[in-house]
Design a protein around this motif. Structure first.
Motif, short mmCIF file in Angstrom:
data_model
loop_
_atom_site.label_atom_id
_atom_site.label_comp_id
_atom_site.label_asym_id
_atom_site.label_seq_id
_atom_site.Cartn_x
_atom_site.Cartn_y
_atom_site.Cartn_z
N ARG A 123 -27.29 -19.97 35.08
CA ARG A 123 -27.46 -20.74 36.31
C ARG A 123 -27.27 -22.23 36.04
N ALA A 124 -27.70 -22.69 34.87
CA ALA A 124 -27.59 -24.11 34.54
C ALA A 124 -26.19 -24.50 34.11
N THR A 125 -25.50 -23.63 33.40
CA THR A 125 -24.23 -24.02 32.76
C THR A 125 -22.98 -23.44 33.43
N ALA A 126 -23.13 -22.32 34.11
CA ALA A 126 -21.94 -21.66 34.70
C ALA A 126 -22.35 -20.92 35.97
N ALA A 127 -22.86 -21.67 36.94
CA ALA A 127 -23.41 -21.06 38.16
C ALA A 127 -22.36 -20.32 38.98
N ASP A 128 -21.08 -20.64 38.78
CA ASP A 128 -20.02 -20.01 39.57
C ASP A 128 -19.56 -18.67 39.01
N LEU A 129 -20.18 -18.20 37.94
CA LEU A 129 -19.81 -16.89 37.39
C LEU A 129 -20.07 -15.78 38.41
N PRO A 130 -19.25 -14.74 38.42
CA PRO A 130 -19.51 -13.59 39.30
C PRO A 130 -20.86 -12.96 39.00
N GLY A 131 -21.52 -12.47 40.02
CA GLY A 131 -22.84 -11.86 39.85
C GLY A 131 -22.82 -10.73 38.84
N LEU A 132 -21.73 -9.98 38.79
CA LEU A 132 -21.63 -8.86 37.85
C LEU A 132 -21.82 -9.34 36.42
N LEU A 133 -21.16 -10.44 36.06
CA LEU A 133 -21.26 -10.94 34.70
C LEU A 133 -22.64 -11.53 34.40
N LYS A 134 -23.23 -12.18 35.39
CA LYS A 134 -24.57 -12.74 35.20
C LYS A 134 -25.57 -11.64 34.84
N TYR A 135 -25.56 -10.58 35.62
CA TYR A 135 -26.55 -9.53 35.40
C TYR A 135 -26.19 -8.64 34.22
N LEU A 136 -24.89 -8.49 33.95
CA LEU A 136 -24.48 -7.77 32.74
C LEU A 136 -24.99 -8.50 31.50
N THR A 137 -24.85 -9.81 31.50
CA THR A 137 -25.34 -10.61 30.37
C THR A 137 -26.84 -10.48 30.21
N ALA A 138 -27.57 -10.52 31.32
CA ALA A 138 -29.03 -10.40 31.27
C ALA A 138 -29.45 -9.04 30.72
#
Length: 272
Positions: free
Chosen positions: A44-59
């Motif tokens: 959220r701090a560094t790459a907020a424009d990432l697709p939601g899929l990648l955000k939650y996959l990373t988490a």
């Protein structure tokens, strides 16, 4: 300040019980949760424009790595890492072909949040899993807490010379030195308690080195995460912990201290 103190009064005893009394799997679960939340905060701090899929996959994979370390079978953690890499770059390649590219910054943010941070913080699990792990895992906790506290009070009462005014305006040379000395002295005190209360042998010379290296890692870890916040224009990584910000605001230094002391314990045991 009142909120910070109240949060600490509740959280510190819970953390101590998990670290000292409960089996290693409980710490692994706690670490997994912290890494998952920390991954989302970092992205959220560094790459907020990432697709939601990648955000939650990373988490999800950030949480899986500490849990994988508890599986008593070689290669499980490596397999988790490789599956994450294949998924991450598979998605990135597919999106590039559809002219919806993911930036290099976004990919690096996922790699840090999904692989590097869980690996660093997961050193706590490595310490906990060793013989006398319930005592060894407290080493990075003692250093981080004492270094942070000593640096804060030394900076408040003695601080006159700013060392990193752009990265961390409140950091002073006096606070830096105070943090180093506090980390060393109080870790030595912890070693003294172990020597008196247990049958363990404590090498105080090596323990002083632990305190020095751990305190340096603590100071650098704090500044490193502050640097990222400044460059991204955010004040805190999150607000999950009342009075303390997010997971990365509270466990920034720990991700540097834990692997340093884990390596020291493996290479040059000071307590045995």
């Amino acid at each position: 300040m009142k909120t910070r103190i109240l949060t600490a009064v509740v959280a510190v005893p819970v953390l101590f019980v998990v670290l000292f009394f409960l089996p290693p799997i409980f710490l692994a679960v706690l670490t997994a949760l912290l890494c998952a939340v920390g991954a989302l905060e970092f992205i959220r701090a560094t790459a907020a424009d990432l697709p939601g899929l990648l955000k939650y996959l990373t988490a999800v994979f950030a949480a899986l790595l500490p849990l994988a370390s508890q599986v008593n079978r070689a290669g499980v953690s490596l397999a988790v890492m490789m599956v994450f890499l294949l998924c991450l770059f598979g998605i990135a390649i597919r999106r590039y072909e559809k002219e919806k590219p993911i930036s290099v910054t976004g990919l690096l943010a996922c790699l840090f949040a999904g692989l590097l941070y869980p690996t660093l913080l997961g050193a706590l699990n490595g310490l906990k899993g060793m013989e006398n792990g319930h005592l060894l895992v407290l080493l990075p906790i003692v250093v981080t807490f004492c270094c942070d506290s000593s640096a804060y009070f030394a900076g408040v009462y003695l601080g006159k010379h700013k060392v990193t005014p752009l990265v961390s305006p409140h950091k002073s040379a006096e606070g830096f030195v105070g943090g180093i000395l506090g980390g060393i002295l109080l870790l030595m005190l912890y070693g003294g308690i172990l020597a008196l209360a247990t049958e363990l042998t404590v090498n105080f010379g090596l323990l002083a080195v632990y305190g020095l290296l751990g305190s340096l890692a603590c100071e650098l870890g704090d500044l490193s995460y502050s640097l990222i916040k400044r460059q991204c224009g955010v004040k805190d990584y999150g607000n999950l912990i009342p009075g303390h910000g997010g997971v990365l605001d509270r466990f920034d230094s720990m991700s540097f201290v834990a692997p340093v002391l884990y390596a020291m314990v493996l290479l040059l045991p000071a307590i045995h």
